[in-house]
Structures are given as structure tokens and as C-alpha cells.
Design a protein around this motif. Structure first.
Motif, mmCIF file in Angstrom:
data_model
loop_
_atom_site.group_PDB
_atom_site.id
_atom_site.type_symbol
_atom_site.label_atom_id
_atom_site.label_comp_id
_atom_site.label_asym_id
_atom_site.label_seq_id
_atom_site.Cartn_x
_atom_site.Cartn_y
_atom_site.Cartn_z
ATOM 1 N N ALA A 62 -4.210 -4.772 -1.852
ATOM 2 C CA ALA A 62 -3.703 -3.593 -1.236
ATOM 3 C C ALA A 62 -4.456 -2.352 -2.046
ATOM 4 O O ALA A 62 -4.533 -1.273 -1.118
ATOM 5 N N MET B 189 0.888 -1.092 -0.157
ATOM 6 C CA MET B 189 0.052 0.049 -0.049
ATOM 7 C C MET B 189 0.868 1.257 0.039
ATOM 8 O O MET B 189 0.610 2.143 -0.645
ATOM 9 N N SER C 188 0.694 4.004 -3.007
ATOM 10 C CA SER C 188 0.526 5.594 -2.517
ATOM 11 C C SER C 188 1.312 6.431 -3.142
ATOM 12 O O SER C 188 1.156 7.571 -3.321
ATOM 13 N N LEU D 47 -6.451 0.467 -0.112
ATOM 14 C CA LEU D 47 -5.984 1.945 -0.062
ATOM 15 C C LEU D 47 -6.904 2.830 -0.666
ATOM 16 O O LEU D 47 -7.268 3.967 -0.034
#
Length: 179
Positions: free
Chosen positions: A143, A124, A128, A147
């Protein structure tokens, strides 16, 4: 306000009604009628109080009748409070087992969610930050879903939405939400 509704330290609600001093000898010397409702939800417990109040008043009326018989010259001993019926004991046991099963299930679900957060945390973070994650497509997809969920929860937190409050309770240990 339910004056007969009391909450124990373990969170379970109880029905409690005081017994007048003059009726105590006819109620096995007890100072109060106390019964566990086996519920931790206040609204559900409040819904049971009227039935419990009726039952308690019936016991008090029986004690008043016993007292009247005692004053009329019958010197027999007051009747002790009867034991719980086998059916009531069985219902309480089944309710307790059901609550335990629910608590165990909730703990297992929470543990599984925590483990998933821990396992997918680095993926994650990479997603990001826009970096390529070194993981299987299934892990990247999971993931990514988490997220997106966290981003929605953050957006809801800024608006103070009740949806966020419910979701935050489910993921309260996640550092992405707490930040």
C-alpha cells in the motif's frame, strides 16, 4: 496520408484499393481489393501499406493482361481470384491468436491491478491520513508503494508530464489520481 489505409469500427486497419470498372469482370466482379492488416496500431499499419500496394498493383496488371487476351479473341472465362494460400491463412490465424492472448493478458493484468487497489484502498487511506493501519507488514508495504506511485503521478499531472499520462492510463479508475 495513406489513401489505402482504412480503420474498421473494431480498430483493425485494412488495406482498400478500388478496382476500375473495366477490370472488375476480370477480378471476380469485385469493386475493391480489401485485406485486413490485422493491426490496430496506425504507424505499424502504415508501414505495411507499400507492400500491399505492390501486391494490389500486380493483381490489377494481371487483370489488364487478362482483359487484353479477352480482346484478342480468346473467349475463355476470366480466371477467378485464387483462394488464400494455406501458409497465409495459418499466419493470419497465428496473428489473431497472438492478439487474443495479448488482450487476455492485458485484461488479467488490469483486473489484478483493480483488485489490488480495492483491497489496499483502506490501508492506503489510513497511511495517507497518518493513522495506523490494521494489516500485515507486506500489505502495508504494498500500500505504501502504491501510495508513493499515486503521489508521483499527481505531481506529474500538475506539470502535465508524459510519464503521468502513461501511468494515469494504467490506473485511470483510481479515485486518488482522478481527484
Amino acid at each position: 496520408m495513406c489513401s489505402y489505409l482504412h480503420r474498421a469500427p473494431n480498430g483493425v486497419y485494412y488495406f482498400r484499393m478500388g478496382i476500375p470498372a473495366d477490370l472488375r469482370p476480370f477480378m471476380a466482379g469485385k469493386r475493391e481489393i480489401k485485406r485486413s492488416l490485422g493491426l490496430k496500431d496506425r504507424d505499424a499499419a502504415k508501414a505495411v501499406i507499400p507492400d500491399m500496394t505492390k501486391a494490389a498493383h500486380a493483381l490489377l496488371k494481371q487483370a489488364e493482361r487478362d482483359k487484353a487476351v479477352d480482346k484478342s479473341g480468346d473467349k475463355s472465362e476470366p480466371k477467378p481470384m485464387p483462394n488464400k494460400a494455406a501458409a497465409q491463412t495459418e499466419r493470419e490465424r497465428q496473428r489473431w491468436e497472438h492478439e487474443q492472448a495479448q488482450a487476455d493478458y492485458a485484461a488479467d493484468e488490469s483486473f489484478a491491478a483493480d483488485m489490488e487497489h480495492e483491497a489496499l484502498g483502506p490501508i492506503m487511506d489510513a497511511l495517507s491520513e497518518g493513522k495506523e493501519a490494521d494489516a500485515s507488514p507486506a500489505e502495508i508495504a504494498r500500500a505504501g508503494r502504491l501510495l508513493v506511485l499515486h503521489e508521483r503521478e499527481k505531481a506529474g499531472a500538475e506539470r502535465g508530464s508524459p510519464t503521468f499520462l502513461h501511468a494515469a492510463e494504467a490506473c485511470k479508475r483510481c479515485p486518488r489520481i482522478a481527484g
